[in-house]
Structures are given as C-alpha cells and as structure tokens.
Design a protein around this motif. Structure first.
Motif, mmCIF file in Angstrom:
data_model
loop_
_atom_site.group_PDB
_atom_site.id
_atom_site.type_symbol
_atom_site.label_atom_id
_atom_site.label_comp_id
_atom_site.label_asym_id
_atom_site.label_seq_id
_atom_site.Cartn_x
_atom_site.Cartn_y
_atom_site.Cartn_z
ATOM 1 N N PHE A 132 4.573 4.695 -11.551
ATOM 2 C CA PHE A 132 4.233 4.120 -9.992
ATOM 3 C C PHE A 132 4.954 2.890 -9.948
ATOM 4 C CE2 PHE A 132 0.692 3.031 -12.792
ATOM 5 C CZ PHE A 132 0.946 2.055 -12.964
ATOM 6 N N ALA A 133 5.789 2.182 -10.993
ATOM 7 C CA ALA A 133 6.482 0.953 -10.969
ATOM 8 C C ALA A 133 7.652 0.918 -9.884
ATOM 9 C CB ALA A 133 7.026 0.809 -12.276
ATOM 10 N N LYS A 134 8.581 1.771 -9.668
ATOM 11 C CA LYS A 134 9.547 1.695 -8.700
ATOM 12 C C LYS A 134 8.924 1.868 -7.175
ATOM 13 C CE LYS A 134 13.819 3.856 -7.185
ATOM 14 N NZ LYS A 134 13.603 3.910 -5.885
ATOM 15 N N VAL B 126 -1.693 12.903 -10.485
ATOM 16 C CA VAL B 126 -1.550 11.840 -9.309
ATOM 17 C C VAL B 126 -0.167 11.623 -9.140
ATOM 18 C CG1 VAL B 126 -2.084 9.567 -8.754
ATOM 19 C CG2 VAL B 126 -3.777 10.607 -10.007
ATOM 20 N N GLY B 127 0.126 11.684 -7.851
ATOM 21 C CA GLY B 127 1.492 11.466 -7.372
ATOM 22 C C GLY B 127 1.518 10.386 -6.291
ATOM 23 N N PHE B 128 2.691 9.845 -6.072
ATOM 24 C CA PHE B 128 2.892 8.600 -5.317
ATOM 25 C C PHE B 128 3.957 8.702 -4.083
ATOM 26 C CE2 PHE B 128 1.450 7.445 -9.507
ATOM 27 C CZ PHE B 128 0.410 6.698 -9.275
ATOM 28 N N SER C 251 0.782 -0.942 0.074
ATOM 29 C CA SER C 251 -0.130 0.057 0.052
ATOM 30 C C SER C 251 0.772 1.412 0.106
ATOM 31 C CB SER C 251 -0.892 0.016 1.139
ATOM 32 O OG SER C 251 -0.516 -0.009 2.424
ATOM 33 N N MET C 252 0.363 2.453 -0.495
ATOM 34 C CA MET C 252 1.042 3.833 -0.614
ATOM 35 C C MET C 252 0.089 4.661 -0.597
ATOM 36 S SD MET C 252 2.278 3.368 -4.549
ATOM 37 C CE MET C 252 1.360 3.382 -6.065
ATOM 38 N N VAL C 253 0.794 5.703 -0.491
ATOM 39 C CA VAL C 253 -0.191 7.107 -0.723
ATOM 40 C C VAL C 253 -0.184 7.652 -2.241
ATOM 41 C CG1 VAL C 253 -0.430 9.638 0.141
ATOM 42 C CG2 VAL C 253 0.778 8.080 1.648
ATOM 43 N N MET C 254 -1.613 7.696 -2.512
ATOM 44 C CA MET C 254 -1.850 8.150 -4.060
ATOM 45 C C MET C 254 -2.262 9.610 -3.674
ATOM 46 S SD MET C 254 -3.453 4.798 -5.369
ATOM 47 C CE MET C 254 -3.971 4.208 -3.822
ATOM 48 N N TYR C 255 -1.789 10.540 -4.269
ATOM 49 C CA TYR C 255 -2.393 11.968 -3.848
ATOM 50 C C TYR C 255 -2.687 13.063 -5.130
ATOM 51 C CZ TYR C 255 2.574 13.646 -4.534
ATOM 52 O OH TYR C 255 3.834 13.523 -5.212
ATOM 53 N N ARG C 256 -3.334 13.939 -5.407
ATOM 54 C CA ARG C 256 -3.560 14.857 -6.307
ATOM 55 C C ARG C 256 -2.370 15.858 -6.148
ATOM 56 N NH1 ARG C 256 -8.835 16.240 -7.178
ATOM 57 N NH2 ARG C 256 -8.246 17.963 -8.010
ATOM 58 N N MET D 221 -5.960 12.761 -0.803
ATOM 59 C CA MET D 221 -5.117 11.696 -0.857
ATOM 60 C C MET D 221 -5.895 10.543 -0.497
ATOM 61 S SD MET D 221 -2.137 13.322 1.944
ATOM 62 C CE MET D 221 -3.576 13.732 3.022
ATOM 63 N N TRP D 222 -5.227 9.252 -0.866
ATOM 64 C CA TRP D 222 -5.810 7.905 -0.539
ATOM 65 C C TRP D 222 -4.785 6.996 -0.245
ATOM 66 C CZ3 TRP D 222 -7.752 4.235 -5.076
ATOM 67 C CH2 TRP D 222 -8.377 3.101 -4.586
ATOM 68 N N ILE D 223 -4.769 6.263 0.941
ATOM 69 C CA ILE D 223 -3.729 5.596 1.181
ATOM 70 C C ILE D 223 -4.539 3.862 1.122
ATOM 71 C CG2 ILE D 223 -2.060 4.473 2.861
ATOM 72 C CD1 ILE D 223 -2.420 7.382 4.286
ATOM 73 N N ASP D 224 -4.039 3.035 0.011
ATOM 74 C CA ASP D 224 -4.625 2.096 -0.356
ATOM 75 C C ASP D 224 -3.584 1.204 -1.070
ATOM 76 O OD1 ASP D 224 -6.653 -0.135 -0.691
ATOM 77 O OD2 ASP D 224 -7.963 1.479 0.097
ATOM 78 N N ALA D 225 -4.227 0.135 -1.667
ATOM 79 C CA ALA D 225 -3.367 -0.812 -2.296
ATOM 80 C C ALA D 225 -2.670 -0.181 -3.555
ATOM 81 C CB ALA D 225 -4.111 -1.786 -2.822
ATOM 82 N N THR D 226 -1.233 -0.640 -3.793
ATOM 83 C CA THR D 226 -0.746 0.019 -4.797
ATOM 84 C C THR D 226 -1.158 -0.448 -6.257
ATOM 85 O OG1 THR D 226 0.928 -2.211 -4.738
ATOM 86 C CG2 THR D 226 1.753 -0.064 -3.526
ATOM 87 N N VAL D 227 -1.882 -1.616 -6.284
ATOM 88 C CA VAL D 227 -2.454 -1.928 -7.512
ATOM 89 C C VAL D 227 -3.531 -0.806 -8.073
ATOM 90 C CG1 VAL D 227 -4.498 -3.053 -6.495
ATOM 91 C CG2 VAL D 227 -3.314 -3.903 -8.741
ATOM 92 N N ALA D 228 -4.010 -0.060 -7.207
ATOM 93 C CA ALA D 228 -4.999 0.951 -7.651
ATOM 94 C C ALA D 228 -4.328 2.055 -8.535
ATOM 95 C CB ALA D 228 -5.401 1.873 -6.470
ATOM 96 N N ALA D 229 -2.911 2.226 -8.575
ATOM 97 C CA ALA D 229 -2.299 3.077 -9.225
ATOM 98 C C ALA D 229 -2.535 3.118 -10.965
ATOM 99 C CB ALA D 229 -0.794 2.858 -9.094
ATOM 100 N N SER D 230 -2.863 1.934 -11.335
ATOM 101 C CA SER D 230 -3.074 1.926 -12.756
ATOM 102 C C SER D 230 -4.628 2.523 -13.003
ATOM 103 C CB SER D 230 -2.935 0.586 -13.346
ATOM 104 O OG SER D 230 -3.767 -0.277 -12.847
ATOM 105 N N PHE D 231 -5.434 2.287 -12.262
ATOM 106 C CA PHE D 231 -6.751 2.712 -12.408
ATOM 107 C C PHE D 231 -6.801 4.308 -12.200
ATOM 108 C CE2 PHE D 231 -6.973 -1.686 -11.040
ATOM 109 C CZ PHE D 231 -7.526 -2.290 -12.347
ATOM 110 N N VAL D 232 -6.012 4.812 -11.147
ATOM 111 C CA VAL D 232 -6.391 6.441 -10.852
ATOM 112 C C VAL D 232 -5.498 7.197 -12.038
ATOM 113 C CG1 VAL D 232 -6.550 6.004 -8.467
ATOM 114 C CG2 VAL D 232 -4.112 6.327 -9.252
ATOM 115 N N THR D 233 -4.533 6.432 -12.646
ATOM 116 C CA THR D 233 -3.765 7.366 -13.719
ATOM 117 C C THR D 233 -4.338 6.955 -15.274
ATOM 118 O OG1 THR D 233 -2.384 5.582 -13.743
ATOM 119 C CG2 THR D 233 -1.715 7.322 -12.383
#
Length: 436
Positions: free
Chosen positions: A359-361, A281-283, A138-143, A258-270
């Motif tokens: 968001f890969a790294k 979106v930043g991480f 999980s990680m922080v996704m933010y505007r 901000m949303w702190i949740d599963a890293t897998v969400a990154a592809s859907f928010v971008t």
C-alpha cells in the motif's frame, strides 16, 4: 564477600532511585489509535536513550482528545507537555502563539526530509509548530475475494458509480458481510471528515466566496442522498455509532466488502495477527464523480508542545525522537516495514524495503492527490480538504455532523438534516462576524 556484594547492590539500587527521582516527567496526550499505542510499547527504546526523561501518557478517544487539549491550551491549563493535534489545529494555534516553535530541532532530524504537503500544513510564518508523527490521506480498502466473487475488478481510480454497484453486489447480510463501511459517528473529525471529502468530489462546498453556507445546494443534497443510500442498503447495522476504530474492527473481522477511510489503516487490515482477511485486501484511490476531484482528504497526527509547558526542552527531545527517521527504523526492525508510521518523510518512500509494502505507493499517490488550497471543484475562501481552517469550524463541524448522524440513524430525513445544518451554520457564522 557476601557483604560487599550486598553493599554494591544496595548502592546500585540507591543510584537507580536517585536517577528516577531526578528524571523529569513529561505528560503526553494522544489518541487511542494503533500507531500511537505502538509508540507507547516502544518506550524502553526512548528510556534507554533518554534515561533522565520519564513519560506519562493520557490516551483518549479522538473526539475526547480534541476537547481536552483544546480546553487545556485555550485556558493555559498546563496539563500537557506534548499534545497530539491534527493538521486543523496546528496552523490556527500556531498563529495564536499557543505552540512552541520546532525550528531548532537538531540537524540530524532532517526537517527538509518531511513531505512538502505535510510540512506545509504545519508551518506558520516560517516556523514549524508541530512535528508529524504520521501523515495520511484516504483511499478504498476492499476484499479482493469478494470483489472477484461479485464478478468485478476494482479500478485503481474508481468512480462513485462503481462503488455503488460493487457495494450492492458484495453485500450478503445473511452472512453478516456488508458491501461498504463508512464513518457515521458524529464529529468534525469523524463523519464530517469523510463527508466533507466526499462532498468535494460531488462539487459541493462548505461556503461560497462570501462565506455563505451551502448545505441548501443540489451538490450537498446529492452527497448526503448517496451516502445514506449506500449505508442504509449496504452498510452494517448501527453505523451511526461507527468511527475509524469501529469500522477497522469490522473490516478486520471480515464484515466489510469495502471501507473508504484513512490510508494509515492499511497496515492494520493487512496484519495477519489482527486481521482475518489480511491476505485478501486490495487498495484504490478514493472515488470521484468525473468533476476533477477525488473524495480523499489530507491529514496528519502531529506532536506539538504547548507554550504553557514548563518542560519544553525535555518535550522537544521526546518529539524529535518520536517523529525521527530513527523511530521509523526502530518500528521496522521490531514490527516490519508495513507497520512503520506512514506519510511523513520523503526518504521512507525512497527506501527500497518500504517500496515493497503493497500500500506504500497508493498512500503516497493519495496524499499527493489532495490539495488543501483547492479542495473542491469551485473556488472557495477557505483552506482545508476535510475541514475548514477557521477556529469556528470545530464547533460548527461537530454540530453538522450530529445532524447527518441522526439522518443515518433514521431519526430525521436527509432534507431536514441539510436544512438544520444550513440554519445552524448560518447562525454561527453570522455570530462570528463573517464575511471578514
């Protein structure tokens, strides 16, 4: 001539019907998230390679899926040939002998390419008992635009203090923009996945070395107090009903700072096709409290074959295809590298094309930051970051999650929720015969 053409066409139709009749049908139970839905859309690729195997899908919400597959495998119901299960279930069910070994997958599957952290969680006594479809932390996704407007810069490794400050400054309830979105829906794999990981960063733990529950500790009180403060002041309304999918929709609609949740969400928010904020979106890594642990988890959704299946060979062919390098390349070709299921293979993170994904790294760093054998600050008798790897945890975790969801909904206080969690967990652990 016309008669011959018709005859040939008729023969082809009969052949097709005969092939369909001979095809073996397997039933796959899976979760209703984006990557699994995408896999169902790629079934023509599987059917072209394996025309003698037909797949029927049972797609369920996360909590319902867990109930269905647990009941089926425990009672040897035989309803499913392939089950989507998590890192929690795999080792427990593997030890019970409930899962078919996958050690005999074909050589080109390249089991040694699986990320060690993910593969280790799916291996029991040297046997691979499930194949990872995707792995996550999980990680922080933010505007980024809202962060800039607030006059702040998100660190790569933020603290909870920074998250609180940012949540306050990014909230604009008149515009229906909420500084932070977090899971509130009750469930051991819903709100308790987030809260257990958050608690680790506060130095809290589920049990001490004598298996005594610890919800009466100051660390758990600090965790729940800060969580409720964040969500009550800066979260969306009705948050006690929000799980992964609900928060994903809110973020895609531009309603979460901000949303702190599963890293897998990154592809859907971008994804610009579904996200109104895709280019903003930043991480960052999940937050910490300066105690040496971050509030991130380690998880994989995996495909496993129950020992009761009568169609093991067909099921293995499906599992091998759906979790292969070839499948990743198929998704990349059709949907782009950003939409490839992440977190399972070393080769993916060594791929120059995938390294370009923003968001890969951060995903890989987040996965590597989680240690299931040392989940929190102090020593504990259990393994698991956002869960405790004992059979009793599924029921206990969900019951505790209901208390904290009720506190978020405002129907009970934080103190009462913690006291109820403590009493319930003590009772259930005593009934189960702990310490063992």
């Amino acid at each position: 001539m016309t008669y011959r053409v018709r005859a040939l066409l008729g023969a082809c139709a009969v052949t097709a019907l005969s092939t369909a009749a001979m095809a073996e049908t397997i039933t796959v139970a899976t979760v209703n998230n984006g990557d699994m839905i995408r896999m169902q859309g790629l079934m023509p690729e599987f059917n072209a390679k394996y025309p003698d195997i037909q797949v029927e899908w049972v797609t369920l919400e996360e909590n319902v899926l867990r109930q269905k597959v647990t009941t089926d495998i425990a009672t040897k119901g035989g309803q499913f040939d392939v089950m989507t299960i998590g890192t929690y279930e795999a080792p427990i069910w593997g030890k019970q002998g409930w899962l078919v070994s996958l050690n005999d997958l074909p050589a080109d599957y390249d089991v040694d390419d699986l990320l060690p952290a993910i593969r280790g969680g799916l291996t029991v006594d040297g046997e691979l008992v499930a194949a990872p479809f995707y792995g996550e932390s999980s990680m922080v996704m933010y505007r980024t635009d809202l962060m800039e407007k607030a006059g702040l810069t998100m660190p790569d490794a933020p603290t909870w203090t920074f998250i609180k400050e940012a949540a306050e400054k990014m909230t604009d309830k008149d515009a229906e923009v909420y500084g932070i979105c977090l899971r509130g829906k009750a469930g051991w794999g819903e709100n308790m996945a987030f809260l257990s990981a958050m608690a680790n960063s506060y130095g809290a733990k589920w049990f001490d070395m004598d298996w005594k529950p610890q919800f009466d500790s100051p660390e758990w009180k600090a965790t729940i107090t800060d969580y409720l403060e964040l969500m009550t002041n800066y979260g969306p309304p009705g948050a006690s009903n929000n799980g992964f999918n609900e928060n994903l929709a809110l973020f895609q609609q531009g309603k979460c700072g901000m949303w702190i949740d599963a890293t897998v969400a990154a592809s859907f928010v971008t994804d610009p096709k579904n996200s109104t904020v895709a280019d903003k979106v930043g991480f960052a890594l999940a937050p910490d409290n300066g105690l040496g642990k971050r509030g991130n988890w380690l998880w994989a959704w995996n495909l496993a074959i129950p020992a009761g299946s009568q169609k093991v060979e067909a099921a293995k062919q499906f599992v091998a295809w759906a979790t292969s390098k070839e499948y990743l390349e198929t998704v990349a070709a059709k949907e782009g590298w950003a939409n490839v299921p992440p977190g399972t293979r070393t080769s993916l993170y060594e791929n120059p094309e995938y390294q370009k994904v923003p968001f890969a790294k951060m995903t890989l760093d987040s996965i590597n930051a989680a240690d299931p054998t040392k989940p929190t600050v102090d020593e504990v008798p259990y393994v698991g970051v956002q869960f405790v790897a004992i059979p009793e945890f599924q029921g206990i975790g969900t019951a505790v999650g209901q208390q904290f969801s009720a506190a978020l909904a405002g129907t009970m206080s934080a103190e009462d929720a913690l006291a109820a969690a403590q009493a319930y967990t003590e009772r259930e652990m005593t009934r189960a015969g702990y310490p063992k």
